[in-house]
Design an enzyme around this catalytic site. Structure first.
Site, PDB file in Angstrom:
ATOM      1  NE  ARG A 265      51.084  22.458  15.931  1.00 43.77           N
ATOM      2  CZ  ARG A 265      49.856  22.032  16.093  1.00 43.77           C
ATOM      3  NH1 ARG A 265      49.272  22.078  17.286  1.00 43.77           N
ATOM      4  NH2 ARG A 265      49.175  21.502  15.084  1.00 43.77           N
ATOM      5  CG  ASP A 266      49.152  18.333  17.128  1.00 46.60           C
ATOM      6  OD1 ASP A 266      48.810  18.477  18.312  1.00 46.60           O
ATOM      7  OD2 ASP A 266      48.339  18.103  16.214  1.00 46.60           O
TER       8      ASP A 266
ATOM      9  CG  HIS B  77      46.028  18.254  11.832  1.00 51.19           C
ATOM     10  ND1 HIS B  77      47.361  18.535  12.042  1.00 51.19           N
ATOM     11  CD2 HIS B  77      45.520  17.909  13.047  1.00 51.19           C
ATOM     12  CE1 HIS B  77      47.640  18.358  13.332  1.00 51.19           C
ATOM     13  NE2 HIS B  77      46.541  17.989  13.963  1.00 51.19           N
TER      14      HIS B  77
ATOM     15  CG  HIS C 288      44.306  14.125  16.115  1.00 51.27           C
ATOM     16  ND1 HIS C 288      44.330  14.672  17.373  1.00 51.27           N
ATOM     17  CD2 HIS C 288      45.001  14.998  15.343  1.00 51.27           C
ATOM     18  CE1 HIS C 288      45.001  15.818  17.350  1.00 51.27           C
ATOM     19  NE2 HIS C 288      45.411  16.043  16.122  1.00 51.27           N
TER      20      HIS C 288
ATOM     21  CB  CYS D 121      44.220  10.416  22.137  1.00 55.20           C
ATOM     22  SG  CYS D 121      42.605  11.184  22.216  1.00 55.20           S
TER      23      CYS D 121
ATOM     24  CG  ASN E 264      49.183  14.776  15.409  1.00 56.23           C
ATOM     25  OD1 ASN E 264      48.424  15.542  14.850  1.00 56.23           O
ATOM     26  ND2 ASN E 264      49.896  15.110  16.466  1.00 56.23           N
TER      27      ASN E 264
HETATM   28 ZN    ZN Z   1      46.384  17.848  16.025  1.00 53.21          ZN
END
Ligand code: ZN
Length: 324
Positions: free
Chosen positions: A17-18, A214, A216, A247, A256
């Site tokens: 997903r991310d 969650h 990063h 990023c 992440n």
């Molecule tokens: Zn994220």
């Protein structure tokens, strides 16, 4: 796995997903299924497999319903999805997802820019989603998480006032969420802030309702923040294979935190993840083959495991855990 065992940590893979929503390339549906199968073979027990956002906004994830159906074939796997609103939740429930995460950006500026919704409007969606879930037979109800995004600070607003964070957490729970997660959307988290904000939110909603982080790795503090989370008693960490997505604010930094590096660190500290590192590295190869030219991050995949690496039988921080 023993529930409540302080050595047991849930690593929730969010790459499908991310990671995939953050890159220009679209992974084929067949490759996504191969990736999920490889993750499950490595012992990963929770995967966020997609998002029920409109396909025109996130074409990379347009096949989420099909991916959920495939992932559900694996017994014991928790199939998680992101839902931006009630409409997405309807699709998620129809697909049979086990866990729904609705992001609420504690920065209202970010919420308006990203979801075009005020806090009040997102909370209306949360209530509507909880209502849909409540109508289901008890045995089929998915877990409903409200995620406090930008909780460590926002690229638009900067730091967010503690009172706003407290109010958002309380209102998400009042709207019917089962738990609230803390999400470092902007990569601003530091170990001190992880400890402080976990305590701040737990003081409002209770310890049991705050289990997940969650994180990063935008500024290189991802794993340091995990250690701070472990010290605070957090038991679920999101991560992405190969730190997929990178990023946009920090070239060279993963998006992440990297699943392989996270699992290596947890095992080296004596925590149990149920994940086989060698098989996890094979799953990473599936990503590399499916996305040629895409940069993958992570140190363990590059350097390999230390010679004679064996995880200790007890957490290194056992004394602290017993006090907690
Ligand atoms: Zn994220």
């Amino acid at each position: 796995m023993v529930a409540g065992d302080a050595r047991q940590i849930l690593v929730s893979e969010v790459g499908p997903r991310d990671g995939l929503q953050s890159i220009a390339a679209t992974m084929s549906t067949a490759a996504k299924k191969r990736w999920i199968d490889a993750l499950v073979a490595a012992g990963v027990s929770e995967i966020e497999v997609g998002s029920f956002a409109p396909a025109k906004l996130l074409p990379q994830l347009a096949d989420t319903a099909e991916i959920v159906r495939h992932a559900r074939l694996h017994p014991g796997l928790t199939v998680a999805v992101l839902v931006p609103n009630r409409r997405g939740a309807e699709d998620a429930l129809a697909s049979g997802a086990h866990k729904l995460t609705l992001p609420l950006s504690v920065s209202e500026t970010h919420s308006l820019a990203n979801l075009r919704r005020t806090h009040a409007q997102v909370l209306d969606e949360a209530r509507a989603i909880a209502g849909l879930i409540a109508e289901m037979p008890a045995a089929e109800r998915p877990h409903f998480e409200g995620s406090l995004s930008t909780v460590f600070g926002c690229t638009l607003e900067g730091p967010i006032a503690d009172d706003v964070i407290r109010r958002c957490a309380a209102e998400l729970m009042a709207a019917g969420a089962d738990e609230v997660g803390l999400s470092d959307t902007s990569g601003y988290a530091t170990p001190g802030e992880v400890r402080r904000l976990v305590a701040l939110v737990r003081a409002v909603v209770g310890d049991a309702a705050v289990q997940g982080l969650h994180l990063h790795n935008t500024r290189g503090l991802g794993l340091a923040n995990v250690v701070a989370g472990l010290d605070a008693g957090i038991t679920t960490f999101d991560a992405s294979q190969g730190g997929l997505g990178g990023c946009p604010f920090a070239p060279g930094a993963s998006g992440n935190i990297v699943t392989e590096d996270l699992v290596f660190m947890l095992q080296a500290m004596g925590y149990e993840t149920g994940i086989d590192l060698t098989a996890l590295l094979r799953a990473r190869d599936v990503v590399g083959e499916a996305l040629p030219g895409e940069q993958l991050f992570g140190f363990v995949a590059e350097a390999g495991l230390p010679k004679g690496f064996a995880a200790p039988a007890q957490p290194v921080f056992a004394a602290e855990l017993e006090k907690a």
